[in-house]
Design an enzyme around this catalytic site. Structure first.
Site, PDB file in Angstrom:
ATOM      1  N   PHE A 136      -1.014  -1.989 -10.553  1.00  0.00           N
ATOM      2  CA  PHE A 136      -1.902  -3.052 -10.088  1.00  0.00           C
ATOM      3  C   PHE A 136      -2.681  -2.561  -8.878  1.00  0.00           C
ATOM      4  O   PHE A 136      -2.096  -2.138  -7.886  1.00  0.00           O
ATOM      5  CB  PHE A 136      -1.137  -4.331  -9.725  1.00  0.00           C
ATOM      6  CG  PHE A 136      -2.070  -5.464  -9.416  1.00  0.00           C
ATOM      7  CD1 PHE A 136      -2.666  -6.186 -10.442  1.00  0.00           C
ATOM      8  CD2 PHE A 136      -2.409  -5.774  -8.103  1.00  0.00           C
ATOM      9  CE1 PHE A 136      -3.567  -7.212 -10.160  1.00  0.00           C
ATOM     10  CE2 PHE A 136      -3.301  -6.796  -7.825  1.00  0.00           C
ATOM     11  CZ  PHE A 136      -3.880  -7.517  -8.851  1.00  0.00           C
ATOM     12  N   ASP A 181      -1.527   3.872  -3.416  1.00  0.00           N
ATOM     13  CA  ASP A 181      -1.861   2.472  -3.139  1.00  0.00           C
ATOM     14  C   ASP A 181      -0.638   1.833  -2.492  1.00  0.00           C
ATOM     15  O   ASP A 181       0.340   1.506  -3.167  1.00  0.00           O
ATOM     16  CB  ASP A 181      -2.243   1.775  -4.443  1.00  0.00           C
ATOM     17  CG  ASP A 181      -2.563   0.295  -4.239  1.00  0.00           C
ATOM     18  OD1 ASP A 181      -2.172  -0.267  -3.194  1.00  0.00           O
ATOM     19  OD2 ASP A 181      -3.184  -0.301  -5.139  1.00  0.00           O
ATOM     20  N   LYS A 215      -2.385  -6.008   2.422  1.00  0.00           N
ATOM     21  CA  LYS A 215      -1.525  -7.186   2.528  1.00  0.00           C
ATOM     22  C   LYS A 215      -0.835  -7.387   3.884  1.00  0.00           C
ATOM     23  O   LYS A 215      -1.199  -8.258   4.638  1.00  0.00           O
ATOM     24  CB  LYS A 215      -0.491  -7.184   1.411  1.00  0.00           C
ATOM     25  CG  LYS A 215      -1.104  -7.455   0.040  1.00  0.00           C
ATOM     26  CD  LYS A 215      -0.040  -7.725  -1.012  1.00  0.00           C
ATOM     27  CE  LYS A 215      -0.634  -8.276  -2.300  1.00  0.00           C
ATOM     28  NZ  LYS A 215      -1.048  -7.264  -3.255  1.00  0.00           N
TER      29      LYS A 215
HETATM   30  C1  LIG Z   1      -2.247  -7.080  -4.029  1.00  0.00           C
HETATM   31  C2  LIG Z   1      -2.500  -5.665  -4.385  1.00  0.00           C
HETATM   32  C3  LIG Z   1      -3.801  -5.157  -4.477  1.00  0.00           C
HETATM   33  C4  LIG Z   1      -5.025  -6.044  -4.350  1.00  0.00           C
HETATM   34  O1  LIG Z   1      -5.168  -6.543  -3.058  1.00  0.00           O
HETATM   35  P1  LIG Z   1      -6.237  -7.740  -2.791  1.00  0.00           P
HETATM   36  O2  LIG Z   1      -6.187  -7.910  -1.305  1.00  0.00           O
HETATM   37  O3  LIG Z   1      -5.762  -8.930  -3.554  1.00  0.00           O
HETATM   38  O4  LIG Z   1      -7.543  -7.255  -3.275  1.00  0.00           O
HETATM   39  C5  LIG Z   1      -3.963  -3.824  -4.725  1.00  0.00           C
HETATM   40  N1  LIG Z   1      -2.908  -3.001  -4.892  1.00  0.00           N
HETATM   41  C6  LIG Z   1      -1.643  -3.446  -4.809  1.00  0.00           C
HETATM   42  C7  LIG Z   1      -0.516  -2.472  -4.967  1.00  0.00           C
HETATM   43  C8  LIG Z   1      -1.390  -4.792  -4.566  1.00  0.00           C
HETATM   44  O5  LIG Z   1      -0.133  -5.241  -4.523  1.00  0.00           O
END
Ligand SMILES: *Cc1c(COP(=O)(O)O)cnc(C)c1O
Length: 398
Positions: free
Chosen positions: A129, A220, A249
């Site tokens: 994700f 990420d 986040k």
């Molecule tokens: C939540 C998340 C995203 C996206 O972040 P947003 O601030 O909602 O755009 C990207 N990568 C990971 C691993 C995430 O958990």
């Protein structure tokens, strides 16, 4: 617009690990805005630091130097293997920056030409994700998020997470006529895709191959970064250094901020090549600085290690009490997933029942219930959370 299937409650107030809805009902918050509210709700230090910043300066343009931004970049680079930081406002946006950086790395460092179907490729994992903007959602290896939004962005290929042989095979296929792959983008632990921790041997091999081919390795860390794993950065769990990480986040403790941090050797952006109006403004950076300072001042990394071990233990006991419904528990620190068997209600159903019991949880796919509480959570809260979860499970179980 109806982009979320929302629960019919309105949350109006929070303190620490507790939130209250508009009817005055209290919930133990093991969601934390999905791994966002690092210090819990209405933290006194964060409140004071942000109030002070509001009285000083909220926003100026990146046309000028911003001391709070330079200070936050210094805090990130001093504590990590990275050297330079670009600031934006969200996880998807941080990944967009990483994808642009990867493309430039492909063109300039690996000499991958564009045209004749020869554009640079980015390899990502199935069940990953990376966010919802068009390139980030293309990077996301889950077809359900692509459906209806085709055509997707070009230049992405997918492989099964933690599968060394599959990764080697895909890389070999892509590189058969010479350099084609610009970057590999991976979560150190897959969060939204079901709480799958990265395998050290797999990540070591990916690092080796990226080194051998001069391919960018990007992590990420939007969900796991900033202390959630019990280490400050997720890559520390794997013993592998990435060339770049993306953050968002937990970094602002509830104030929107995103970041791409890179090694100096792959700092490819030149003035004018990437930008953000709001990115790294004084207010958001003050939030990031306060979160990082509080992690250190309160020794929260060792706290997260202890709380993560306790939560895992409590969930393992729950599994052993309900072996026909529960399969196991997996995760790092305060990102834990309880894995459900086919016989159990679905994760969304359990989350709903838990809400009735005064506990907020979030699914990670149909069969995993995810815990991502504020990092300041205490043992008594974890015990209460697992009690309430058990009650929810029984109220919904066969
Ligand atoms: C939540 C998340 C995203 C996206 O972040 P947003 O601030 O909602 O755009 C990207 N990568 C990971 C691993 C995430 O958990």
């Amino acid at each position: 617009m109806d982009t979320y299937a929302r629960f019919p409650i309105s949350l109006t107030r929070g303190r620490g690990v507790w939130v209250w809805d508009s009817n005055g009902k209290r919930y133990l918050d093991c969601v934390a805005g999905i791994a966002v509210c690092t210090l819990g709700h209405s933290d006194g230090r964060l409140k004071r630091a942000l109030s002070r910043q509001l009285g000083k300066l909220q926003h100026v343009s990146n046309l000028y130097r911003i001391p709070e931004q330079e200070e936050l970049a210094a805090a990130i680079t001093a504590s990590s293997c990275l050297d330079r930081v670009f600031f934006c406002n969200s996880g998807a946006e941080a990944n967009e920056a990483a994808i642009k950086l990867a493309r430039k790395h492909g063109h300039t460092v690996r000499g991958i030409a564009t045209g004749d179907g020869k554009a640079p490729l980015i390899l990502t994992a199935q069940a990953s994700f990376h966010g919802r903007t068009l390139a980030a959602v293309t990077a996301t290896g889950q077809p359900k998020y692509h459906q209806g939004f085709e055509p997707m962005v070009q230049g992405f290929r997918y492989f099964p997470y933690n599968d060394t042989a599959a990764f080697e095979a895909l890389l070999a296929t892509c590189e058969v006529e010479g350099p084609r792959v610009a970057a590999v983008l991976l979560e150190p632990i897959q969060g939204e895709g079901g709480v799958h921790p990265g395998n050290r041997a797999f990540f070591r091999r990916v690092r080796e191959l990226c080194d051998a081919h001069n391919i960018l390795l990007i992590f990420d860390e939007v969900q796991i970064g900033v202390g959630r794993s019990g280490q400050l950065w997720g890559y520390e769990q794997l013993g592998v250094e990435p060339d770049a990480i993306t953050l968002a986040k937990g970094l602002g403790g509830g104030i929107p901020i995103g970041a791409l941090a890179v090694k100096a050797s792959v700092d490819h952006f030149r003035p004018g090549e990437h930008a953000s109006t709001f990115g790294g403004n004084p207010f958001a950076c003050r939030a990031g600085l306060t979160v990082l300072a509080e992690l250190e001042r309160r020794d929260l990394l060792s706290h997260v290690q202890r709380m993560g071990a306790l939560l895992q233990e409590l969930l393992a006991q729950l599994v052993s009490r309900h072996p026909t419904l529960l399969e196991g528990v997996r995760g790092w620190g305060l990102l834990q997933g309880l894995v459900l068997r086919e016989e159990a209600p679905s994760a969304p159903d359990i989350v709903k029942a838990a809400m009735g019991q005064g506990l907020l949880l979030v699914p990670a796919g149909p069969r995993v219930v995810r815990f991502v509480p504020p990092l300041v959570i205490q043992p008594r809260h974890l015990r209460l959370a697992v009690d309430r979860l058990e009650r929810a499970l029984l109220s919904r179980g066969r």
